[in-house]
Design an enzyme around this catalytic site. Structure first.
Site, PDB file in Angstrom:
ATOM      1  N   ASP A  67      87.963 104.286  54.478  1.00  0.00           N
ATOM      2  CA  ASP A  67      87.060 103.377  55.179  1.00  0.00           C
ATOM      3  C   ASP A  67      85.990 104.150  55.943  1.00  0.00           C
ATOM      4  O   ASP A  67      85.066 103.552  56.498  1.00  0.00           O
ATOM      5  CB  ASP A  67      87.824 102.410  56.092  1.00  0.00           C
ATOM      6  N   SER A  68      86.079 105.478  55.904  1.00  0.00           N
ATOM      7  CA  SER A  68      85.003 106.329  56.419  1.00  0.00           C
ATOM      8  C   SER A  68      83.699 106.067  55.677  1.00  0.00           C
ATOM      9  O   SER A  68      82.627 106.462  56.147  1.00  0.00           O
ATOM     10  CB  SER A  68      85.387 107.803  56.292  1.00  0.00           C
ATOM     11  N   ASP A 106      91.915 102.728  51.280  1.00  0.00           N
ATOM     12  CA  ASP A 106      92.171 102.315  52.655  1.00  0.00           C
ATOM     13  C   ASP A 106      92.149 100.802  52.801  1.00  0.00           C
ATOM     14  O   ASP A 106      91.292 100.120  52.220  1.00  0.00           O
ATOM     15  CB  ASP A 106      91.099 102.895  53.583  1.00  0.00           C
ATOM     16  N   LYS A 136      96.411 102.598  51.763  1.00  0.00           N
ATOM     17  CA  LYS A 136      96.729 103.313  53.001  1.00  0.00           C
ATOM     18  C   LYS A 136      96.428 102.406  54.183  1.00  0.00           C
ATOM     19  O   LYS A 136      95.417 101.702  54.178  1.00  0.00           O
ATOM     20  CB  LYS A 136      95.915 104.606  53.137  1.00  0.00           C
ATOM     21  N   GLU A 138      96.784 102.177  58.704  1.00  0.00           N
ATOM     22  CA  GLU A 138      96.983 102.920  59.945  1.00  0.00           C
ATOM     23  C   GLU A 138      98.071 102.282  60.792  1.00  0.00           C
ATOM     24  O   GLU A 138      98.233 101.056  60.790  1.00  0.00           O
ATOM     25  CB  GLU A 138      95.673 102.983  60.743  1.00  0.00           C
ATOM     26  N   GLU A 205      96.596 112.706  61.635  1.00  0.00           N
ATOM     27  CA  GLU A 205      95.223 113.095  61.965  1.00  0.00           C
ATOM     28  C   GLU A 205      95.074 113.444  63.438  1.00  0.00           C
ATOM     29  O   GLU A 205      95.601 112.756  64.309  1.00  0.00           O
ATOM     30  CB  GLU A 205      94.250 111.956  61.619  1.00  0.00           C
TER      31      GLU A 205
END
Length: 289
Positions: A67-68, A106, A136, A138, A205
Site C-alpha cells: 500500500d506504499s 497488501d 498481507k 497489519e 518493521e
C-alpha cells in the site's frame, strides 16, 4: 533464469518474457525456515506495475504489492487513502508481469479491521481479481482472530508487526518501536499471536534490532525484516527507495542506485534535442517510398 523476447503487437514493444518455470508457493516459502533457521534468506521487494514485476521477478522470492503505492505512485501523504480498487488493479498487473515469485497484496486501511467477515470479503476479492498467492495485513494480537478466519478459509496471510504505517496516527509518527520493555514484550507477543493464528510469515518493521533477532529466534514461521536486522529470515524494501528514486528515504534504506538523477539527465538531453530540433532524426521518422 534466461530471458527471451517477444514483440507485443498491440504496443510494438519488446516485452521480456522469462522461460516457463514453476512459480514458488506459500508452503515453499514457509518451508525455507526449518528447525528455527533459514539457511538462505528470503528476498522480497515491492512491485506496483507489470514492467517492474518483469524486472524484479527473477531475483526475488516474494513480490509485495504494498500500500506504499499510495505515496510512491499516487503522491498521497500516507497509506491511509489507498483503496481496494487501487490494490486490485496494481496486484493484477504484478501477477501478470511475474512468473516465479510469490505475489502478496497488501490489504488497505479500512478493508479488514471491522470484522473477520469484512476481511474475508476484501481478501477474497483481492485474490479473485489479481490471482495473487496471499494477502498481507497489519496488526498483531488484535488481528489474530481475523488471520485465523482467513487462514481457515484458504486465504494465506502474511502478518505485519512493529511499526505499522496504517496506525501512524495512533503511534504518533514513524519512529522505531520497541525502545521500552513494555513495547518489546508486546511486539514479541504480537508475533507469537499471528503465528498461532495461522500466518505463514510476518514482516517486522522499524524495531530496535534485539527485538527483531528475538522474534526471528522465537517464531517458527519466516520473519521478514525492514528496518530490523540482518539476522531476520528475509528482507523487504520499497523498490523505489532502494533504487534511489527519492531524495529522502527512511534510515533503514540502502540506496543501491541513483535512478532519479539518471532519469533527470536523460530527460534533460531529450529536452535539449527537441528545442534544438535535432530530434527526431531520419531514424525516428517515416519517409515516403
Amino acid at each position: 533464469m534466461s530471458t527471451t523476447f517477444q514483440i507485443d503487437t498491440a504496443t510494438s514493444r519488446a516485452t521480456p518474457t522469462p522461460q516457463p518455470m514453476k512459480r514458488l508457493t506459500v508452503p515453499k516459502i514457509q518451508s525455507r525456515k526449518a528447525d528455527g533457521k533459514t539457511e538462505e534468506p528470503l528476498v522480497m521487494l515491492t512491485a506496483y506495475t507489470a514492467r517492474q514485476a518483469q524486472l524484479l521477478d527473477e531475483h526475488c522470492d516474494l513480490l509485495l504489492v504494498g500500500d506504499s503505492l499510495g505515496q510512491v505512485i499516487y503522491g498521497l501523504p500516507s497509506t491511509l487513502q489507498v483503496t481496494l480498487d487501487m490494490m486490485c488493479a496494481h496486484g493484477a498487473a504484478v501477477v501478470r508481469g511475474s512468473y516465479h515469485s510469490v505475489v502478496v497484496v497488501d490489504m488497505p486501511f479500512g478493508a479488514y479491521e471491522q470484522s473477520p467477515e469484512k476481511a474475508f470479503e476484501s481478501a477474497s476479492r483481492i485474490m479473485a481479481e489479481t490471482g495473487c498467492a496471499a494477502v498481507k495485513l497489519e496488526g498483531g494480537e488484535a488481528m489474530a482472530e481475523t488471520i485465523a478466519f482467513l487462514s481457515q478459509r484458504g486465504i494465506p496471510v502474511m502478518a505485519h508487526v512493529g511499526l505499522t504505517p496504517q496506525a501512524v496516527n495512533a503511534l504518533g509518527g514513524y519512529g522505531a518501536r520497541g525502545r521500552s520493555q513494555e513495547e518489546h514484550a508486546k511486539i514479541i507477543a504480537d508475533g507469537e499471536a499471528v503465528q498461532a493464528a495461522g500466518a505463514f510469515a510476518v514482516v517486522v518493521e522499524g524495531v530496535v534490532e534485539p527485538i527483531a533477532v528475538a522474534l526471528t529466534q522465537t517464531l517458527d514461521i519466516p520473519v521478514i525484516g525492514i528496518g530490523a536486522s540482518a539476522q531476520c529470515d528475509g528482507q523487504v524494501l520499497v523498490v523505489d527507495d532502494m533504487l534511489g528514486m527519492f531524495e529522502r528515504v527512511p534510515r533503514f534504506v540502502k540506496k543501491y542506485g541513483d535512478l532519479a538523477d539518471r532519469i533527470t539527465g536523460h530527460v534533460e538531453d531529450y529536452a535539449h534535442e527537441v528545442r534544438a530540433r535535432t530530434f527526431p532524426t531520419e531514424d525516428q521518422t517515416y519517409q515516403p517510398k
